[in-house]
Design a protein around this motif. Structure first.
Motif, PDB file in Angstrom:
ATOM      1  N   GLU A   6      37.219  45.031  39.194  1.00  0.00           N
ATOM      2  CA  GLU A   6      35.989  45.815  39.033  1.00  0.00           C
ATOM      3  C   GLU A   6      35.940  46.475  37.661  1.00  0.00           C
ATOM      4  OE1 GLU A   6      37.909  46.188  41.854  1.00  0.00           O
ATOM      5  OE2 GLU A   6      36.622  45.002  43.167  1.00  0.00           O
ATOM      6  N   GLU A   7      37.099  46.975  37.195  1.00  0.00           N
ATOM      7  CA  GLU A   7      37.157  47.582  35.874  1.00  0.00           C
ATOM      8  C   GLU A   7      36.844  46.569  34.781  1.00  0.00           C
ATOM      9  OE1 GLU A   7      40.990  49.370  35.417  1.00  0.00           O
ATOM     10  OE2 GLU A   7      40.697  50.738  37.093  1.00  0.00           O
ATOM     11  N   GLN A   8      37.113  45.309  35.060  1.00  0.00           N
ATOM     12  CA  GLN A   8      36.839  44.247  34.093  1.00  0.00           C
ATOM     13  C   GLN A   8      35.437  43.672  34.266  1.00  0.00           C
ATOM     14  OE1 GLN A   8      39.990  41.288  34.116  1.00  0.00           O
ATOM     15  NE2 GLN A   8      41.489  42.854  34.617  1.00  0.00           N
ATOM     16  N   GLY A   9      34.724  44.158  35.265  1.00  0.00           N
ATOM     17  CA  GLY A   9      33.367  43.665  35.501  1.00  0.00           C
ATOM     18  C   GLY A   9      33.326  42.319  36.197  1.00  0.00           C
ATOM     19  N   VAL A  10      34.323  42.041  37.015  1.00  0.00           N
ATOM     20  CA  VAL A  10      34.409  40.753  37.723  1.00  0.00           C
ATOM     21  C   VAL A  10      34.392  41.029  39.218  1.00  0.00           C
ATOM     22  CG1 VAL A  10      35.844  38.711  38.105  1.00  0.00           C
ATOM     23  CG2 VAL A  10      35.757  39.757  35.842  1.00  0.00           C
ATOM     24  N   ARG A  11      33.633  40.230  39.954  1.00  0.00           N
ATOM     25  CA  ARG A  11      33.557  40.384  41.406  1.00  0.00           C
ATOM     26  C   ARG A  11      34.849  39.880  42.039  1.00  0.00           C
ATOM     27  NH1 ARG A  11      31.147  36.946  45.513  1.00  0.00           N
ATOM     28  NH2 ARG A  11      30.563  35.562  43.809  1.00  0.00           N
ATOM     29  N   GLN A  12      35.412  40.675  42.955  1.00  0.00           N
ATOM     30  CA  GLN A  12      36.661  40.322  43.618  1.00  0.00           C
ATOM     31  C   GLN A  12      36.354  39.485  44.849  1.00  0.00           C
ATOM     32  OE1 GLN A  12      39.508  43.471  43.805  1.00  0.00           O
ATOM     33  NE2 GLN A  12      40.468  42.672  45.655  1.00  0.00           N
ATOM     34  N   LEU A  13      36.998  38.312  44.947  1.00  0.00           N
ATOM     35  CA  LEU A  13      36.732  37.375  46.048  1.00  0.00           C
ATOM     36  C   LEU A  13      37.723  37.520  47.199  1.00  0.00           C
ATOM     37  CD1 LEU A  13      35.955  34.154  43.973  1.00  0.00           C
ATOM     38  CD2 LEU A  13      34.338  35.789  44.955  1.00  0.00           C
ATOM     39  N   TYR A  14      38.766  38.260  47.023  1.00  0.00           N
ATOM     40  CA  TYR A  14      39.752  38.451  48.091  1.00  0.00           C
ATOM     41  C   TYR A  14      39.693  39.907  48.550  1.00  0.00           C
ATOM     42  CZ  TYR A  14      42.460  40.010  44.053  1.00  0.00           C
ATOM     43  OH  TYR A  14      42.868  40.646  42.911  1.00  0.00           O
ATOM     44  N   PRO A  15      40.231  40.220  49.743  1.00  0.00           N
ATOM     45  CA  PRO A  15      40.117  41.586  50.267  1.00  0.00           C
ATOM     46  C   PRO A  15      40.858  42.606  49.404  1.00  0.00           C
ATOM     47  CG  PRO A  15      41.376  40.187  51.770  1.00  0.00           C
ATOM     48  CD  PRO A  15      40.895  39.320  50.662  1.00  0.00           C
ATOM     49  N   LYS A  16      40.324  43.809  49.402  1.00  0.00           N
ATOM     50  CA  LYS A  16      40.951  44.902  48.654  1.00  0.00           C
ATOM     51  C   LYS A  16      41.998  45.574  49.533  1.00  0.00           C
ATOM     52  CE  LYS A  16      36.815  45.939  45.981  1.00  0.00           C
ATOM     53  NZ  LYS A  16      35.672  45.258  46.523  1.00  0.00           N
ATOM     54  N   GLY A  17      42.909  46.283  48.885  1.00  0.00           N
ATOM     55  CA  GLY A  17      43.899  47.039  49.632  1.00  0.00           C
ATOM     56  C   GLY A  17      45.303  46.687  49.207  1.00  0.00           C
ATOM     57  N   PRO A  18      46.259  47.503  49.647  1.00  0.00           N
ATOM     58  CA  PRO A  18      47.650  47.281  49.234  1.00  0.00           C
ATOM     59  C   PRO A  18      48.349  46.162  50.009  1.00  0.00           C
ATOM     60  CG  PRO A  18      47.509  49.217  50.632  1.00  0.00           C
ATOM     61  CD  PRO A  18      46.101  48.727  50.427  1.00  0.00           C
ATOM     62  N   ASN A  19      47.860  45.822  51.186  1.00  0.00           N
ATOM     63  CA  ASN A  19      48.527  44.823  52.025  1.00  0.00           C
ATOM     64  C   ASN A  19      47.846  43.466  51.923  1.00  0.00           C
ATOM     65  OD1 ASN A  19      50.291  46.825  52.917  1.00  0.00           O
ATOM     66  ND2 ASN A  19      48.880  47.433  54.537  1.00  0.00           N
ATOM     67  N   ILE A  20      47.895  42.876  50.749  1.00  0.00           N
ATOM     68  CA  ILE A  20      47.272  41.567  50.531  1.00  0.00           C
ATOM     69  C   ILE A  20      48.314  40.485  50.793  1.00  0.00           C
ATOM     70  CG2 ILE A  20      46.183  40.073  48.819  1.00  0.00           C
ATOM     71  CD1 ILE A  20      45.258  42.599  47.373  1.00  0.00           C
ATOM     72  N   ASP A  21      47.933  39.473  51.561  1.00  0.00           N
ATOM     73  CA  ASP A  21      48.804  38.313  51.766  1.00  0.00           C
ATOM     74  C   ASP A  21      48.540  37.361  50.595  1.00  0.00           C
ATOM     75  OD1 ASP A  21      50.337  36.224  52.599  1.00  0.00           O
ATOM     76  OD2 ASP A  21      49.228  35.852  54.458  1.00  0.00           O
ATOM     77  N   PHE A  22      49.356  37.477  49.563  1.00  0.00           N
ATOM     78  CA  PHE A  22      49.127  36.741  48.325  1.00  0.00           C
ATOM     79  C   PHE A  22      49.122  35.239  48.549  1.00  0.00           C
ATOM     80  CE2 PHE A  22      50.609  40.829  46.747  1.00  0.00           C
ATOM     81  CZ  PHE A  22      49.660  41.079  45.763  1.00  0.00           C
ATOM     82  N   LYS A  23      50.048  34.759  49.375  1.00  0.00           N
ATOM     83  CA  LYS A  23      50.147  33.323  49.625  1.00  0.00           C
ATOM     84  C   LYS A  23      48.858  32.796  50.256  1.00  0.00           C
ATOM     85  CE  LYS A  23      53.763  30.306  51.346  1.00  0.00           C
ATOM     86  NZ  LYS A  23      54.998  30.269  52.137  1.00  0.00           N
ATOM     87  N   LYS A  24      48.376  33.512  51.265  1.00  0.00           N
ATOM     88  CA  LYS A  24      47.151  33.101  51.960  1.00  0.00           C
ATOM     89  C   LYS A  24      45.951  33.144  51.019  1.00  0.00           C
ATOM     90  CE  LYS A  24      44.095  34.893  55.428  1.00  0.00           C
ATOM     91  NZ  LYS A  24      43.552  36.160  55.117  1.00  0.00           N
ATOM     92  N   GLU A  25      45.839  34.210  50.248  1.00  0.00           N
ATOM     93  CA  GLU A  25      44.684  34.356  49.353  1.00  0.00           C
ATOM     94  C   GLU A  25      44.722  33.336  48.221  1.00  0.00           C
ATOM     95  OE1 GLU A  25      42.157  36.063  50.170  1.00  0.00           O
ATOM     96  OE2 GLU A  25      43.169  36.995  51.861  1.00  0.00           O
ATOM     97  N   LEU A  26      45.909  33.051  47.691  1.00  0.00           N
ATOM     98  CA  LEU A  26      46.005  32.041  46.630  1.00  0.00           C
ATOM     99  C   LEU A  26      45.627  30.660  47.159  1.00  0.00           C
ATOM    100  CD1 LEU A  26      49.248  33.221  44.804  1.00  0.00           C
ATOM    101  CD2 LEU A  26      46.954  33.117  43.829  1.00  0.00           C
ATOM    102  N   ARG A  27      46.082  30.354  48.365  1.00  0.00           N
ATOM    103  CA  ARG A  27      45.710  29.068  48.963  1.00  0.00           C
ATOM    104  C   ARG A  27      44.200  28.990  49.202  1.00  0.00           C
ATOM    105  NH1 ARG A  27      50.576  28.200  53.253  1.00  0.00           N
ATOM    106  NH2 ARG A  27      51.973  27.160  51.811  1.00  0.00           N
ATOM    107  N   SER A  28      43.641  30.073  49.700  1.00  0.00           N
ATOM    108  CA  SER A  28      42.204  30.117  49.968  1.00  0.00           C
ATOM    109  C   SER A  28      41.403  29.926  48.682  1.00  0.00           C
ATOM    110  CB  SER A  28      41.850  31.446  50.632  1.00  0.00           C
ATOM    111  OG  SER A  28      40.463  31.594  50.738  1.00  0.00           O
ATOM    112  N   LEU A  29      41.794  30.649  47.633  1.00  0.00           N
ATOM    113  CA  LEU A  29      41.090  30.504  46.347  1.00  0.00           C
ATOM    114  C   LEU A  29      41.286  29.112  45.764  1.00  0.00           C
ATOM    115  CD1 LEU A  29      41.773  33.982  44.728  1.00  0.00           C
ATOM    116  CD2 LEU A  29      39.559  33.075  45.454  1.00  0.00           C
ATOM    117  N   ASN A  30      42.460  28.530  45.971  1.00  0.00           N
ATOM    118  CA  ASN A  30      42.706  27.186  45.471  1.00  0.00           C
ATOM    119  C   ASN A  30      41.806  26.167  46.174  1.00  0.00           C
ATOM    120  OD1 ASN A  30      43.957  25.227  43.898  1.00  0.00           O
ATOM    121  ND2 ASN A  30      45.553  24.869  45.426  1.00  0.00           N
TER     122      ASN A  30
END
Length: 168
Positions: A54-78
C-alpha cells in the motif's frame, strides 16, 4: 579546463604522512550514517524495513496480517500468473488492441510475488546462517576426531617402537 593523465591526490592525504611511524596519528574514521542520505542523486535510508504494498501504491492480492501462509500464497499467485499469461496470449490473438489491461494484471501479480519473496528473506537469511554454523560445527567435530585418531595411531606406533627397541 585542463585534465591530467595522473591528477594529484586529494589534499587530505597529508593527514596520513606519519602513518607508518605512528599508526595512531591518522584521523579516526567518520561515524556510520544513520537515517536518510543522498547518494548519486537518490535518497536512501539505513532503516532495513520492507515497505508495504500500500505504501508503494500497489494493490495487495494476498490476505493481510502476520499469519500468512507464504507457500500457499506463492502457489496461488503463481497459478494466477500462469492463467493471466495464457489470457494475454489469447487476447493478443483475438483482440490485440486490448492487451494493456492484461499486461497491467501480470505486472501486479509480479509485484505481489516479489513482495512476498522479500518478506521471507529474513527467515531465509536466518536459515542459511544456521546451516552454515551447523556445517562449521560438523567440520570442527570431524577435525577433532581426526586429531584423536592420529594421536592414538602415533601412541600405538610409539609403543610398538619402544617394544621393538626393548626386544633388541
Amino acid at each position: 579546463m585542463a585534465t591530467a593523465t595522473y591528477p594529484p591526490p586529494p589534499p587530505y592525504y597529508r593527514l596520513y604522512k606519519d602513518y607508518l611511524q605512528d599508526p595512531k596519528s591518522a584521523p579516526a574514521p567518520p561515524p556510520p550514517i544513520e537515517g536518510t542520505y543522498v547518494c548519486f542523486g537518490g535518497t536512501y535510508t539505513t532503516d532495513d524495513v520492507l515497505p508495504s504494498l500500500e505504501e508503494q501504491g500497489v494493490r495487495q492480492l494476498y490476505p493481510k496480517g502476520p499469519n500468512i501462509d507464504f507457500k500457499k500464497e506463492l502457489r496461488s499467485l503463481n497459478r494466477e500468473l500462469q492463467l493471466q499469461i495464457l489470457e494475454l496470449a489469447d487476447v493478443l490473438v483475438e483482440r490485440p488492441s486490448q492487451y494493456a489491461r492484461r499486461v497491467e494484471d501480470i505486472s501486479l501479480i509480479f509485484k505481489n510475488l516479489h513482495h512476498l519473496l522479500n518478506s521471507i528473506r529474513p527467515h531465509q537469511a536466518r536459515a542459511t546462517l544456521i546451516h552454515i554454523l551447523e556445517l562449521q560445527i560438523l567440520h570442527r567435530k570431524q577435525a577433532v576426531e581426526d586429531i584423536k585418531r592420529r594421536r592414538e595411531e602415533a601412541q600405538r606406533l610409539l609403543k610398538e617402537s619402544l617394544g621393538a627397541f626393548d626386544a633388541h
